[in-house]
Scaffold this motif. Structure first.
Motif, short mmCIF file in Angstrom:
data_model
loop_
_atom_site.label_atom_id
_atom_site.label_comp_id
_atom_site.label_asym_id
_atom_site.label_seq_id
_atom_site.Cartn_x
_atom_site.Cartn_y
_atom_site.Cartn_z
N ILE A 6 -4.65 7.60 -4.58
CA ILE A 6 -5.13 6.36 -3.95
C ILE A 6 -6.54 6.07 -4.45
CG2 ILE A 6 -5.72 5.28 -1.75
CD1 ILE A 6 -3.51 7.13 -0.54
N PHE A 11 0.85 -1.18 0.00
CA PHE A 11 0.00 0.00 0.00
C PHE A 11 0.89 1.24 0.00
CE2 PHE A 11 -4.43 1.23 1.69
CZ PHE A 11 -4.47 2.29 0.83
N LEU A 48 -14.40 6.65 -2.33
CA LEU A 48 -13.38 5.83 -1.65
C LEU A 48 -14.00 4.95 -0.59
CD1 LEU A 48 -10.13 7.73 -0.63
CD2 LEU A 48 -10.36 5.50 -1.69
N PHE A 49 -14.94 5.53 0.14
CA PHE A 49 -15.54 4.80 1.26
C PHE A 49 -16.29 3.58 0.77
CE2 PHE A 49 -18.30 4.38 5.04
CZ PHE A 49 -17.29 4.33 5.99
N ALA A 72 -5.71 -5.95 2.95
CA ALA A 72 -5.87 -5.61 4.37
C ALA A 72 -5.42 -6.75 5.26
CB ALA A 72 -7.33 -5.28 4.64
N LEU A 113 -7.63 2.86 -6.80
CA LEU A 113 -8.65 1.92 -6.31
C LEU A 113 -9.86 1.92 -7.22
CD1 LEU A 113 -8.42 2.55 -2.49
CD2 LEU A 113 -7.82 0.47 -3.71
N ALA A 166 -13.83 1.01 -0.28
CA ALA A 166 -13.10 0.43 0.85
C ALA A 166 -13.65 -0.94 1.23
CB ALA A 166 -13.15 1.37 2.05
N ALA A 167 -14.94 -1.12 1.03
CA ALA A 167 -15.57 -2.36 1.47
C ALA A 167 -15.36 -3.50 0.48
CB ALA A 167 -17.05 -2.12 1.70
N VAL A 219 -9.75 -5.09 -2.00
CA VAL A 219 -8.93 -4.35 -1.07
C VAL A 219 -8.75 -5.14 0.21
CG1 VAL A 219 -8.66 -2.17 0.07
CG2 VAL A 219 -9.83 -2.28 -2.10
N ARG A 220 -9.76 -5.88 0.56
CA ARG A 220 -9.71 -6.66 1.79
C ARG A 220 -8.53 -7.62 1.81
NH1 ARG A 220 -15.46 -8.89 2.35
NH2 ARG A 220 -16.53 -6.90 2.35
N GLU A 259 -15.51 12.59 -3.58
CA GLU A 259 -14.35 11.70 -3.69
C GLU A 259 -14.25 10.78 -2.47
OE1 GLU A 259 -10.66 13.71 -4.57
OE2 GLU A 259 -9.55 12.15 -3.52
N ALA A 260 -14.47 11.37 -1.29
CA ALA A 260 -14.40 10.57 -0.06
C ALA A 260 -15.45 9.47 -0.08
CB ALA A 260 -14.60 11.47 1.15
#
Lengths: 312, 359
Positions: free
Chosen positions: B286, B81, B335-336, B348, B290, B339-340, B344-345, B331-332
């Protein structure tokens, strides 16, 4: 000597260290439970903004503090849902929330206060005057007139240090961050513990934000936390994930910051002292500490790893 | 040990839905704050694509975003990352700005490649440090790169305010001396097509880099190994690939892409280095990587999208009096939602686990 250990420099050290320490304490609590929360920066920023916003709307300091902390809790709750319930990537979620906090507070600041700036008449967090220290050289000037939040921070450090290492709930929280499977087997509710820890980190960071806006500055400006939440993460790491260590690291970093102001323009052997480089110390020390070149910082074993309960 | 499911070839459904979701939620937010969301988005669109000049300005922003996005994406592909694209970009810019101004009289045929090499190598070295610390000392690259991002900002303050790169300038912002004419990337759109366009040849370099990204990852054995490491550290180790050696290389490559972005900002746009230079591109990168699912075409498209947001947001603020920060909120939210995602997990799960234990 005055520029190195004068009362002014020491008072500034405490002022600069306090928000960093609060963010670091939030980091200690959440990472000890196994959740990485880099949205501490965002929690600080919403705390700073909504503290000023509520102070403006209600005129009441307790209401302002409550709203600020609620804002930090709300952002942290989003992180908790994403990281714990949905097992989302904690770094991406944290980055998203940092951007959200920056966008949201700057957006509202523009829409509400762009023409006027935040109002100058809002209630501020009072300073604690220690009259009996007035005559004491250096110490009196350094701690005799600090914000009430500084003393609250000190109390939180002591409380958290005892809580984490001397109480059963503290032990449980740490066990969840070290070995969630074992903790689960012993009947500890991993998810619930982590939720509480993440929420607490948001509240602590928000208090740091409120300190910046309603105590130091008396106003809000866009992105006023300017990376303090990330320095808090550095202080947490450099302080080896303990409250006392975090406070110590925050003070070291704060002292470096204070020096970079007091040494401005000072010439050493004919050269202007590169004060800006002093500000890189927190980051370099942190990298060195994690790499084991300066002491050894070890993160909680399950830090950042989502936990799935039995049967996967 | 369950196999992390990396389904990179998955269609564009999820990114498109997450963008739409974020736009709707952002619109709702505009509406609650007492403005017309349709008007806001119309102004945003006009700002980004309303005239040939606007399009060229959008592309000017897309160039560094694309390169920084590739930087994050190449690291992701190897399971790392890279939060440090921002810092690597700045190091690349400083290196390029320094070399470009060092021999201002050299002809372009020499100075431009030198400047380019300085930018790429500067970024690569900075990224490589994070890779080396991870490989040799087990330091999580997220921590290193966050710290590096801040370090270079303060080093730049010093360099430009009272350090060796300080130069007199007329704008009041601390800045370096201008680079030589030979180091400047030419404007690619002539005046009769788009008057006073700032779109420079950096766009060609960025597209070549995108091609290089694809070639590296899918047409070379190194790329194959990097993707293997990204899919599973243990499996790659069993296949005889030393993940630790690859970490240094991949972080250096990631830094190289970001350093190129910094070099292009200097050579194409500003022709010197400013204090407070190109803030935020590395973080937007980022989201770009993503959203683009770390594929060349995906990163290219999301760089264009975020560039359009950025350019359009500025105009939205002046035209519709809605804060350009709405763009950050959207944008946030994008991304949010991302994220799920399972993709990406998988990364993580490895975060925080030292290499030594894994290999």
């Amino acid at each position: 000597m005055e520029v190195l250990i004068g009362a002014g420099v020491l008072a500034a050290t405490i002022r600069l260290a306090t928000p960093v320490a609060l963010a670091a304490l939030g980091g200690v609590v959440t990472e000890r439970s196994g959740v990485v929360n880099i949205a501490l920066e965002g929690c600080m920023l919403v705390g700073a903004f909504f503290g000023v916003f509520a102070a403006d709307k209600t005129g009441s300091l307790p209401a302002a503090l409550a709203v600020a902390i609620l804002a930090g809790l709300a952002l942290a709750a989003m992180h908790a849902v994403a990281a714990i319930t949905f097992r989302a990537d904690q770094i991406v979620s944290g980055m998203a929330l940092n951007i959200l906090a920056l966008g949201l507070t700057s957006y509202l600041d523009y829409q509400l206060y762009s023409s006027t700036g935040t109002p100058p008449t809002i209630p501020l967090v009072p300073n604690v005057h220690l009259g009996f220290l007035e005559k004491v050289p250096v110490l009196g000037g350094a701690v005799g007139d600090q914000s009430a939040i500084v003393w609250v921070t000190l109390a939180i450090v002591v409380f958290l240090q005892l809580f984490l290492f001397r109480t059963v709930p503290g032990l449980r929280l740490r066990s969840v961050g070290e070995h969630p499977r074992a903790a689960d087997t012993l009947g500890i509710d991993v998810r619930r513990t982590r939720y509480w820890a993440v929420l607490a980190s948001g509240a602590l960071a928000a208090l740091g934000g409120v300190y910046l806006s309603l105590s130091v500055a008396g106003s809000f400006s866009d992105n006023m936390t300017n990376g303090k939440g990330f320095i808090g993460l550095a202080a947490m790491i450099f302080g080896r994930w303990t409250p006392l260590g975090a406070l110590g690291a925050a003070l070291v970093f704060g002292y470096g910051d204070a020096l970079s102001v007091s040494l401005q323009g000072v010439e050493v052997a004919g050269f202007v002292f590169p004060v800006q480089l002093l500000s890189t110390i927190p980051y370099l020390l942190t990298i060195l500490a994690v790499a084991g070149f300066v002491g050894r910082s070890r993160m909680p074993a399950a830090d950042g790893q989502p936990y799935e309960s039995e049967g996967h | 040990m369950r196999q992390p499911s990396f389904d990179w070839t998955q269609g564009p459904a999820i990114p498109v839905v997450s963008v739409l979701f974020a736009l709707v939620l952002g619109g709702l937010f505009v509406w609650i704050s007492g403005h017309d969301p349709i008007q806001a988005y119309a102004a945003l669109f006009r700002g980004a694509f309303g005239s040939p000049y606007d399009v060229s300005e959008t592309l000017v922003i897309a160039v560094p975003l694309l390169l920084a996005g590739l930087s994050v994406a190449v690291a992701f592909r190897a399971g790392l990352f890279n939060i440090g694209a921002q810092g690597q970009l700045l190091v690349g810019a400083v290196a390029a700005g320094w070399v470009g101004a060092l021999w201002p009289d050299l002809p372009g045929i020499l100075l431009l490649p030198l400047t380019l090499a300085a930018g790429v190598l500067g970024g690569a070295a900075y990224g490589g440090i994070a890779g080396w610390l991870k490989a040799a000392r087990g330091v999580n690259e997220v921590i290193t790169t966050i710290m590096q991002n801040y370090t270079i900002v303060f080093v730049m303050h010093w360099l430009l305010q009272n350090g060796p790169m300080q130069a007199p300038n007329a704008f009041g912002t601390p800045a370096s001396a201008p680079i030589g004419a030979g180091a400047i990337l030419p404007i690619v759109l002539p005046d009769f097509l788009v008057p006073s366009s700032r779109l420079h040849a950096g766009i060609v370099l960025a597209l070549l880099a995108t091609l290089g990204f694809w070639f590296l990852l899918w047409r070379t054995s190194l790329g194959y190994e990097l993707r293997a490491v990204g899919l599973g550290m243990r499996a790659a180790a069993q296949a005889g690939i030393d993940p630790r050696k690859r970490m240094v290389i991949v972080m250096a490559i990631a830094g190289g892409f970001a350093g190129l972005a910094g070099m292009i900002q200097v050579s194409g746009l500003f022709h010197r280095v400013y204090d407070g230079f190109s803030a935020g591109f590395g973080f937007d990168a980022i989201a770009v990587a993503l959203l683009g699912k770390n594929t060349p075409v995906g990163v290219l498209l999301s760089a264009l999208l975020f560039a359009a947001f950025s350019r359009g947001g500025t105009l939205m603020q002046s035209d519709a009096e809605i804060s350009s920060h709405l763009v950050e909120i959207v944008e946030a939210l994008v991304l949010f939602v991302i994220a799920a995602e399972t993709v990406v997990r998988a990364v993580a799960r490895r975060w925080g686990r030292p290499v030594k234990a894994a290999s």
